[in-house]
Design a protein around this motif. Structure first.
Motif, PDB file in Angstrom:
ATOM      1  N   ARG A   1       0.735  -1.173   0.081  1.00  0.00           N
ATOM      2  CA  ARG A   1       0.074  -0.007  -0.175  1.00  0.00           C
ATOM      3  C   ARG A   1       0.851   1.089   0.040  1.00  0.00           C
ATOM      4  O   ARG A   1       0.405   2.223  -0.178  1.00  0.00           O
ATOM      5  CB  ARG A   1      -0.729  -0.045   1.187  1.00  0.00           C
ATOM      6  N   SER A   2       2.234   1.088   0.353  1.00  0.00           N
ATOM      7  CA  SER A   2       3.022   2.391   0.458  1.00  0.00           C
ATOM      8  C   SER A   2       3.446   2.838  -0.832  1.00  0.00           C
ATOM      9  O   SER A   2       4.387   3.883  -0.994  1.00  0.00           O
ATOM     10  CB  SER A   2       4.176   2.013   1.587  1.00  0.00           C
ATOM     11  N   LEU A   3       3.077   1.974  -1.725  1.00  0.00           N
ATOM     12  CA  LEU A   3       3.572   2.293  -2.971  1.00  0.00           C
ATOM     13  C   LEU A   3       2.883   2.911  -4.139  1.00  0.00           C
ATOM     14  O   LEU A   3       1.549   2.297  -4.301  1.00  0.00           O
ATOM     15  CB  LEU A   3       4.273   0.925  -3.797  1.00  0.00           C
ATOM     16  N   PHE A   4       3.051   4.014  -4.653  1.00  0.00           N
ATOM     17  CA  PHE A   4       2.320   4.447  -5.854  1.00  0.00           C
ATOM     18  C   PHE A   4       2.109   3.802  -6.839  1.00  0.00           C
ATOM     19  O   PHE A   4       1.118   3.390  -7.581  1.00  0.00           O
ATOM     20  CB  PHE A   4       2.966   5.779  -6.190  1.00  0.00           C
ATOM     21  N   ASN A   5       3.287   3.129  -7.270  1.00  0.00           N
ATOM     22  CA  ASN A   5       3.307   2.302  -8.501  1.00  0.00           C
ATOM     23  C   ASN A   5       3.989   0.798  -8.126  1.00  0.00           C
ATOM     24  O   ASN A   5       5.137   0.648  -8.324  1.00  0.00           O
ATOM     25  CB  ASN A   5       4.449   2.912  -9.615  1.00  0.00           C
ATOM     26  N   TYR A   6       3.012   0.167  -7.580  1.00  0.00           N
ATOM     27  CA  TYR A   6       3.368  -1.195  -6.879  1.00  0.00           C
ATOM     28  C   TYR A   6       4.066  -2.013  -7.882  1.00  0.00           C
ATOM     29  O   TYR A   6       5.120  -2.583  -7.477  1.00  0.00           O
ATOM     30  CB  TYR A   6       2.159  -1.821  -6.212  1.00  0.00           C
ATOM     31  N   GLU A   7       3.251  -2.334  -9.118  1.00  0.00           N
ATOM     32  CA  GLU A   7       3.939  -3.387 -10.080  1.00  0.00           C
ATOM     33  C   GLU A   7       5.292  -3.171 -10.519  1.00  0.00           C
ATOM     34  O   GLU A   7       6.308  -3.581 -10.702  1.00  0.00           O
ATOM     35  CB  GLU A   7       2.620  -3.523 -11.027  1.00  0.00           C
ATOM     36  N   GLN A   8       5.279  -1.779 -11.018  1.00  0.00           N
ATOM     37  CA  GLN A   8       6.492  -1.097 -11.605  1.00  0.00           C
ATOM     38  C   GLN A   8       7.574  -1.155 -10.771  1.00  0.00           C
ATOM     39  O   GLN A   8       8.578  -1.506 -10.996  1.00  0.00           O
ATOM     40  CB  GLN A   8       6.302   0.213 -12.025  1.00  0.00           C
ATOM     41  N   SER A   9       7.380  -0.774  -9.435  1.00  0.00           N
ATOM     42  CA  SER A   9       8.284  -0.691  -8.490  1.00  0.00           C
ATOM     43  C   SER A   9       9.059  -2.019  -8.002  1.00  0.00           C
ATOM     44  O   SER A   9      10.230  -2.435  -7.736  1.00  0.00           O
ATOM     45  CB  SER A   9       7.952   0.022  -7.148  1.00  0.00           C
ATOM     46  N   HIS A  10       8.259  -2.979  -7.787  1.00  0.00           N
ATOM     47  CA  HIS A  10       8.302  -4.458  -7.226  1.00  0.00           C
ATOM     48  C   HIS A  10       9.131  -5.374  -8.675  1.00  0.00           C
ATOM     49  O   HIS A  10      10.329  -5.660  -8.330  1.00  0.00           O
ATOM     50  CB  HIS A  10       7.211  -5.107  -7.057  1.00  0.00           C
ATOM     51  N   ILE A  11       8.845  -4.723  -9.810  1.00  0.00           N
ATOM     52  CA  ILE A  11       9.568  -5.278 -10.892  1.00  0.00           C
ATOM     53  C   ILE A  11      10.899  -4.702 -10.905  1.00  0.00           C
ATOM     54  O   ILE A  11      12.027  -5.616 -11.046  1.00  0.00           O
ATOM     55  CB  ILE A  11       8.799  -4.963 -12.176  1.00  0.00           C
ATOM     56  N   PHE A  12      11.064  -3.408 -10.684  1.00  0.00           N
ATOM     57  CA  PHE A  12      12.515  -2.944 -10.537  1.00  0.00           C
ATOM     58  C   PHE A  12      13.311  -3.666  -9.287  1.00  0.00           C
ATOM     59  O   PHE A  12      14.545  -4.061  -9.631  1.00  0.00           O
ATOM     60  CB  PHE A  12      12.295  -1.291 -10.098  1.00  0.00           C
ATOM     61  N   GLY A  13      12.555  -3.870  -8.228  1.00  0.00           N
ATOM     62  CA  GLY A  13      13.277  -4.641  -7.064  1.00  0.00           C
ATOM     63  C   GLY A  13      13.675  -6.131  -7.573  1.00  0.00           C
ATOM     64  O   GLY A  13      14.725  -6.620  -7.308  1.00  0.00           O
ATOM     65  N   LEU A  14      12.751  -6.800  -8.319  1.00  0.00           N
ATOM     66  CA  LEU A  14      13.102  -8.209  -8.687  1.00  0.00           C
ATOM     67  C   LEU A  14      14.145  -8.176  -9.720  1.00  0.00           C
ATOM     68  O   LEU A  14      14.968  -9.161  -9.673  1.00  0.00           O
ATOM     69  CB  LEU A  14      11.878  -8.834  -8.950  1.00  0.00           C
ATOM     70  N   ARG A  15      14.197  -7.273 -10.546  1.00  0.00           N
ATOM     71  CA  ARG A  15      15.311  -7.207 -11.491  1.00  0.00           C
ATOM     72  C   ARG A  15      16.612  -7.009 -10.985  1.00  0.00           C
ATOM     73  O   ARG A  15      17.618  -7.539 -11.098  1.00  0.00           O
ATOM     74  CB  ARG A  15      14.904  -6.177 -12.684  1.00  0.00           C
ATOM     75  N   LEU A  16      16.577  -6.087  -9.821  1.00  0.00           N
ATOM     76  CA  LEU A  16      17.826  -5.795  -9.161  1.00  0.00           C
ATOM     77  C   LEU A  16      18.233  -7.061  -8.203  1.00  0.00           C
ATOM     78  O   LEU A  16      19.428  -7.398  -8.325  1.00  0.00           O
ATOM     79  CB  LEU A  16      17.689  -4.622  -8.089  1.00  0.00           C
ATOM     80  N   LEU A  17      17.327  -7.518  -7.741  1.00  0.00           N
ATOM     81  CA  LEU A  17      17.516  -8.990  -6.903  1.00  0.00           C
ATOM     82  C   LEU A  17      18.317 -10.016  -7.862  1.00  0.00           C
ATOM     83  O   LEU A  17      19.102 -10.674  -7.628  1.00  0.00           O
ATOM     84  CB  LEU A  17      16.275  -9.421  -6.497  1.00  0.00           C
ATOM     85  N   SER A  18      17.762 -10.121  -9.167  1.00  0.00           N
ATOM     86  CA  SER A  18      18.184 -10.950  -9.946  1.00  0.00           C
ATOM     87  C   SER A  18      19.422 -10.819 -10.454  1.00  0.00           C
ATOM     88  O   SER A  18      20.358 -11.745 -10.598  1.00  0.00           O
ATOM     89  CB  SER A  18      17.329 -10.832 -11.314  1.00  0.00           C
ATOM     90  N   VAL A  19      19.847  -9.562 -10.625  1.00  0.00           N
ATOM     91  CA  VAL A  19      21.362  -9.278 -11.050  1.00  0.00           C
ATOM     92  C   VAL A  19      22.406  -9.581  -9.734  1.00  0.00           C
ATOM     93  O   VAL A  19      23.467  -9.906  -9.952  1.00  0.00           O
ATOM     94  CB  VAL A  19      21.530  -7.669 -11.695  1.00  0.00           C
ATOM     95  N   VAL A  20      22.203  -8.888  -8.661  1.00  0.00           N
ATOM     96  CA  VAL A  20      22.838  -8.967  -7.566  1.00  0.00           C
ATOM     97  C   VAL A  20      23.082 -10.218  -7.147  1.00  0.00           C
ATOM     98  O   VAL A  20      24.128 -10.847  -6.360  1.00  0.00           O
ATOM     99  CB  VAL A  20      22.464  -7.980  -6.231  1.00  0.00           C
ATOM    100  N   CYS A  21      21.946 -11.184  -7.116  1.00  0.00           N
ATOM    101  CA  CYS A  21      22.242 -12.576  -6.637  1.00  0.00           C
ATOM    102  C   CYS A  21      22.826 -13.552  -7.822  1.00  0.00           C
ATOM    103  O   CYS A  21      23.036 -14.795  -7.375  1.00  0.00           O
ATOM    104  CB  CYS A  21      20.696 -13.406  -6.530  1.00  0.00           C
ATOM    105  N   CYS A  22      23.491 -13.026  -8.879  1.00  0.00           N
ATOM    106  CA  CYS A  22      24.177 -13.563  -9.764  1.00  0.00           C
ATOM    107  C   CYS A  22      25.680 -13.934  -8.954  1.00  0.00           C
ATOM    108  O   CYS A  22      26.411 -14.856  -9.261  1.00  0.00           O
ATOM    109  CB  CYS A  22      24.377 -12.803 -10.966  1.00  0.00           C
TER     110      CYS A  22
END
Length: 1258
Positions: A802-823
């Motif tokens: 609920r704290s995110l204005f753009n939940y889907e866009q922001s969470h995808i950003f976070g998941l993409r970041l997670l994907s890269v750093v977890c390499c």
């Protein structure tokens, strides 16, 4: 209109007169005939009364009478044709009818008839105009006519020339100019005015003839003995009327010279060539030289130099290839004397500087030193002005290939010719020997004409032209000339008679430009003969470093106390910065410990800045204190910038950390970054690479955090991703993002990828829990990496969503970041251990389902579930490019857009496991392999035996690499390492006694990261069919033994860095790899590691081996930087620049450092990047052939990836590509021959540096 009456002609003339009278002001204001034509052609657009003119009305009526009926017929025909079809717009009809009309026979006849009519009318008007002009002339006095005609007869071109044809064409206009001349004025004044007005009012094609006429007139004027031309001894008095007239004519000529290049390309080439030749002919005029030099009559070029001292005319003529070709061709064929005299002038001035005292030279150089207005130029001053003109002319000439081909030049009274190198040496000597302007003069106006600054400007321009710099500057002779006075200063001898701090600053500026280019840097580092083993004298880089160290340490007394001394220091450290900012440059400068000298100077300056008293208002000392404070602060910032540039390379970053100034340097970098300033004028790609290098170390990450850099980065990210200032979103709402990561967030995403290396992640996130608040404010902005993980990645509560204005866009950003750093597998294990990332993702997938029946639920396919599925497979499945299959992030076309199965619990579906991998630990032994194994039993001399085994290994790797695996590989490694560990010459570390048993270590515990790593290793080993049940306990025991074994060799260290507080922070990927190679045999594995730990290779393959090791210098331990980073990856960058320069440039353009990705590859032994057999070959190659092969393999990988790297540099996602993508198609064996070449070229340097990482025994 065939019968055109006289009345009609008179009527048309009246109409035209009315039209021209109305537009008279517009036409007369036009600068040229072409412009006047343009005004008339566009009159309808610019004149609101256009349609009211009688002539326009006449034309409209004429067209209507001739073509009206035909146009109406065409319109009716078009309309009837389109009745049955779709409607066409008005514009379409107009276009069609216009086209048909213009193609008609009637239109062509009308235009022909109209032209004939207008020709009759215009010819009649011109004749009438000439009759009126003749009557006007008859009214003039007879004497005035005679004088005017006399001038034209004497000074114009011959009757057959094109000038006379132009004169006849514009006879009325020229006669009008002549009529307006005042007969009472002297003849010279009238000549000057005539030329000036004809230049202004004549069409361009005619100005050439006027220019030639003026140039020829001046040439004859100088040649004629009747005219009193001043001599060098008398000088020039510019109040003399004759001199004034002559200078004005030369100035008029020069003004045209500077304007001509803007329009002569519109004319035939001959037009330009005639202008050039007439000019060169004039400037080549030489008087009889039989008399004394002091009585020499001044040549035309002296007067041209007076009005155009910096030879701007020549600069403009040489700018375009069109004119440059003609100028150089004519100089080479006919007018080479012009260049010869210019060189002669420079030689004479230099000899004057050498033989006379500084104040006497200044007396000869009044334009440099005299601020007062003067109306008299002495002979010496004229010589100086001519010298400056010659200097500028030669400087411009050297830029171009054909200009340089004019050399060597043969001078009078000189035995040897002046070569290109001789001229450049002369220029450099002028910097030292020519006097500086007095300090009481106005530098803003005068400095431009001092020889030193003029030469510096010329040499800097030459430096910027690569081809020119290579031919002119990049040779030992010129560099030695530049450095000779510095050499003398260090020896304690006088540099040069007039050598000043200003001269040294000029030289440093030139050297900085030379060092900023690859070819120049190589020359400074190694000289011209790189292959020469004998060093006759130190190269430029050594001299510069020695001098810089001396001035920083203030060991040179000659400039002590000088106001300009800090500027000299800054200028030469700037040169050093260009050198040590590169890997190869740093290698050369390391012995001078410049980082210590700069840090010492910075600390001293920092103390001074603290002692400056606060200015009191009203005090007389306010301005002086303020100026002093500004100077000290500027010097302090300059030193911080110098220190910061050490961070451009891995080894330089280690040196920077040793100075203890890394926090201040990173803070300075952040302040410059916030102001959007570049690193320096010679740094092309900003701070990206520096930030990446700094973020690759633990101390660097802490410095980035304390400086505010990370906070600012996250604030900028949040403003683009979620919300910025309150007022922005209302007035400028953001468009809906199309890409998974919006373009506005791409820069922040890449910056985070660069920042979050494992050393940085551990320092910034290690041992920290997530906030997991019950409620988040909508305007609450994350300020730390932990906050970003909490708000964008681990969204495990409704409050976070609920704290995110753009939940889907922001969470995808976070998941993409997670994907890269977890390499980075260590980062993955840390996040998994602390935050249970995979459990969170599985729960999210479980919640994202739709119940279709009582016992079945379907996953909802949306952008988030697809992204989560990709991440889950990536973080739970280990394997190289041929061993695992990652689901795509994009949907497919067709009835089944996402055929990949989603899951919300383990194990993973089998479709993600590759079937193509050969999972067989035991391959049939080859005959050649049998021979190799047999060699291990022979008792040759130890060194010969080792070399023979290495040769056989290379042969096998090139011919049959696949057989070096499984049980054969185990036997090869065991026996080879055993023999190495028994050879004292091959052992690097001392033997350590270890007596602990399994029972002793059984109760010890591994870190949560190590425990997860064990599970991951066993999972991978079982997938390869190389490990069996029970392997998990065996690997755990091996790791516990290793930890205790290495702890015996560790030093105690106190540090605020998390990574130095206890055991190695990551998982031991080398031991895990070896455990799988040894087929899960714990005893073999640990026995091998004990033997292997004595070899130098263990320091670079087995990273925990040197964690806070007592074998390292204490400052290396405290820095927290591993030798793999400051040694291996440092040489990867150095070799990459030399071997694959395009890839090296791509990294810099992307703001990413090769060292960071290489550190990640090496740390995790290429897991997830190479298939298992290639990982085995990587380890075996380094064990058999030496630790330097670790560097060569990285270079081979970059060579293999070159095209992909260049492509992803263009798409601006190089970091993501290198971290996420496996190394498809790369095989160690394919590049063996290439790596052997690298070994031949670089092994001595690499092994020497690798050998020096340990504290030397005394």
């Amino acid at each position: 209109m065939a019968h055109f009456s006289g009345e009609g002609e008179v009527m048309l003339q009246a109409m035209l007169r009315q039209l021209f009278q109305s537009v008279k002001e517009k036409i007369t204001g036009a600068p040229s005939l072409e412009c006047a034509e343009e005004i008339l052609l566009h009159l309808e657009e610019t004149d609101e009364n256009f349609h009211n003119y009688e002539f326009v009305k006449y034309l409209r009526q004429y067209i209507c009478n001739t073509l009206g009926s035909m146009i109406e017929d065409e319109i009716e025909k078009w309309t009837s044709d389109q009745n049955q079809g779709e409607e066409f717009g008005h514009d379409t009809v107009v276009q069609h009818v216009t086209k048909r009309t213009q193609e008609s026979k009637e239109y062509k006849e009308m235009m022909h008839s109209l032209k004939n009519i207008m020709m009759i009318v215009v010819e009649s008007m011109i004749n009438k105009f000439e009759e009126d002009e003749m009557r006007s002339q008859e009214r003039q006095k007879k004497i005035q006519k005679e004088k005017s005609n006399s001038y034209c007869t004497d000074n114009c071109s011959d009757s057959d020339s094109s000038f006379n044809q132009s004169y006849k064409f514009c006879q009325g206009k020229l006669q009008l100019i002549l009529d307006q001349l005042d007969p009472g004025q002297p003849k010279e004044d009238r000549i000057l005015k005539f030329y000036a007005q004809t230049f202004t009012l004549s069409p361009l094609h005619m100005t050439k003839e006027i220019y030639k006429s003026l140039a020829k007139y001046l040439e004859l004027h100088f040649i004629s003995r009747e005219n009193h031309i001043p001599t060098l001894s008398t000088g020039i008095d510019i109040t003399n009327p004759n001199v004034i007239h002559l200078l004005k004519k030369v100035r008029l000529l020069n003004e045209y010279q500077k304007e001509a290049p803007s329009f002569w390309i519109r004319h035939p080439e001959k037009y330009m060539e005639e202008i050039v030749e007439s000019t060169l002919s004039l400037l080549s005029v030489k008087h009889d030289q039989s008399h004394l030099v002091s009585q020499k009559i001044l040549d035309p070029i002296y007067f041209l130099a007076l009005v155009d001292t910096k030879a701007v005319w020549f600069k403009k003529w040489m700018h375009a290839y069109y004119s440059r070709t003609a100028v150089l061709r004519l100089i080479e064929k006919k007018y080479k004397s012009l260049i010869t005299t210019a060189v002669q002038q420079c030689v004479q001035y230099f000899e004057l500087c050498k033989t006379m005292k500084a104040d006497e030279v200044l007396g000869h150089s009044k334009p440099c030193g005299n601020k007062q207005k003067t109306f008299y130029y002495s002979g010496q001053e004229l010589q100086y002005i001519y010298f400056i003109h010659s200097l500028c002319l030669l400087g411009r000439l050297l830029i171009y290939t054909q200009g340089r081909k004019l050399f060597p030049i043969k001078l009078k009274n000189k035995k040897d010719s002046v070569s290109l190198t001789d001229l450049l040496v002369l220029f450099t000597q002028l910097i030292y020997y020519s006097p500086s302007c007095p300090k009481m003069t106005s530098p803003g106006h005068l400095e431009n004409y001092s020889p030193a600054s003029m030469v510096t400007e010329i040499l800097c321009i030459l430096c910027d032209q690569k081809e020119c710099a290579i031919e002119c500057l990049y040779n030992n002779t010129v560099i030695e000339a530049l450095l000779q006075p510095i050499h003398n200063l260090m020896k304690g001898t006088k540099a040069a008679p007039n050598c000043s701090e200003t001269a040294l600053i000029h030289v440093a500026d030139i050297l900085t430009r030379i060092a900023s280019v690859e070819e120049g840097l190589i020359l400074l580092l190694y000289g011209e003969n790189m292959s020469s083993s004998e060093e006759k004298s130190p190269t430029g880089a050594h001299i510069i470093a020695q001098f810089s160290k001396k001035v920083l340490d203030e060991d040179i007394s000659i400039f002590s106390g000088s106001e300009m001394f800090p500027a000299v220091k800054g200028a030469f450290t700037s040169v050093c910065r260009q050198i040590y900012g590169t890997c190869e440059g740093l290698q050369v400068l390391i012995p001078y410990s410049l980082h210590e000298s700069i840090a010492k100077a910075w600390k001293k300056t920092s103390l001074l800045s603290e002692r400056i008293p606060t200015p009191v208002q009203g005090s007389d000392s306010v301005s002086s204190i303020s100026q002093e404070s500004q100077n000290i602060m500027a010097w302090e910032e300059n030193l911080l910038d110098d220190l910061l540039n050490f961070a451009a390379t891995p080894k330089g970053l280690q040196l920077l950390q040793r100075t203890g100034a890394i926090n201040e340097c990173v803070t300075f970098m952040f302040n410059q970054y916030a102001k959007e300033l570049q690193v320096s004028r010679h740094k092309k790609f900003g701070y990206g690479v520096l930030v990446t290098q700094v973020a690759s170390t633990a101390a660097g990450a802490i410095a980035l955090q304390s400086s505010g850099f990370i906070n600012a980065l996250l604030t900028e990210l949040w403003a683009n991703l979620e919300c910025g200032r309150d007022d922005v979103r209302v007035t400028h709402p953001k468009s809906t993002p199309v890409d998974p990561i919006d373009q506005s967030c791409q820069k922040s995403f890449l910056a985070l990828v660069n920042l979050l290396s494992y050393p940085a992640v551990y320092e910034l996130v290690g041992n920290q829990g997530l906030p997991n608040k019950e409620e988040y404010s909508l305007r609450e902005v994350p300020t730390s990496v932990t906050d970003i993980i909490d708000r964008l990645i681990i969204l495990n509560s409704e409050a976070k969503i609920r704290s995110l204005f753009n939940y889907e866009q922001s969470h995808i950003f976070g998941l993409r970041l997670l994907s890269v750093v977890c390499c980075d597998l260590d980062t993955l294990l840390l996040l998994e251990a602390q935050y249970q990332v995979s459990e969170m993702l599985l729960n999210a997938q479980e919640e994202n389902t739709l119940e279709t029946s009582d016992s079945h639920r379907d996953f909802i396919i949306d952008s988030l579930s697809v992204e989560r599925n990709h991440v889950l497979v990536r973080i739970n499945l280990i394997g190289g490019p041929m061993e695992r299959i990652l689901p795509p992030r994009m949907l497919e076309k067709g009835g089944d857009p996402y055929p990949w199965p989603m899951f919300s619990s383990y194990p993973l579906p089998n479709c993600y496991l590759s079937d193509s991998v050969t999972r067989n630990a035991y391959l049939k032994q080859d005959n050649d392999l049998g021979k190799l194994l047999l060699r291990f039993k022979m008792s040759d001399k130890q060194s010969e035996w080792i070399e023979h085994c290495r040769r056989q290994f290379c042969k096998m790797m090139k011919a049959k690499p696949d057989i070096i695996s499984g049980g054969a590989l185990v036997e090869l490694l065991e026996k080879f390492v055993l023999h190495l560990s028994e050879s004292p010459s091959e052992c690097y570390f001392p033997s350590v006694e270890y007596t602990a048993t399994d029972a002793n270590v059984k109760n010890e515990s591994l870190s949560s990261v190590q425990q997860l790593g064990v599970k991951m290793t066993v999972r991978y080993g079982k997938f390869l069919n190389l490990l069996r049940d029970g392997a998990e306990n065996d690997l755990t025991l091996v790791l516990k033994h290793c930890e205790r074994f290495l702890k015996q060799q560790q030093a105690s260290v106190k540090s605020s860095l998390l990574c130095l507080q206890g055991s190695y922070t990551g998982h031991d990927w080398f031991v895990s790899s070896l455990f799988i190679i040894m087929l899960g045999d714990k005893d073999k594995t640990f026995r091998f590691l004990q033997q292997f730990s004595r070899l130098l290779t263990s320091a670079f393959l087995w990273l925990p081996r040197l964690h806070i090791s007592r074998y390292l210098p204490i400052d290396t331990i405290e820095s927290g930087i591993h030798p793999v980073y400051f040694c291996s990856t440092h040489y990867v960058e150095m070799l990459l620049k030399a071997e694959v320069p395009l890839v090296f440039s791509a990294f810099h353009m992307s703001g990413f450092a090769p060292s960071q990705i290489c550190l990640q590859w090496i740390t995790q032994c290429f897991w997830n990047y190479l298939d298992w057999i290639e990982i085995c070959h990587y380890i075996a190659t380094c064990v058999f052939l030496g630790p330097d092969y670790q560097v060569y393999i990285c270079i081979a990988i970059f060579k293999h990836l070159q095209q992909d790297i260049l492509q992803h540099t263009q798409t601006q996602d190089l970091q993501v590509f290198l971290k996420e993508e496996a190394l498809h198609g790369f095989r160690v064996s394919d590049y063996f021959e290439y790596m052997e070449i690298l070994e031949q070229n670089y092994r001595p340097v690499l092994l020497r540096d690798m050998w020096n990482i340990r504290v030397q025994s005394t």
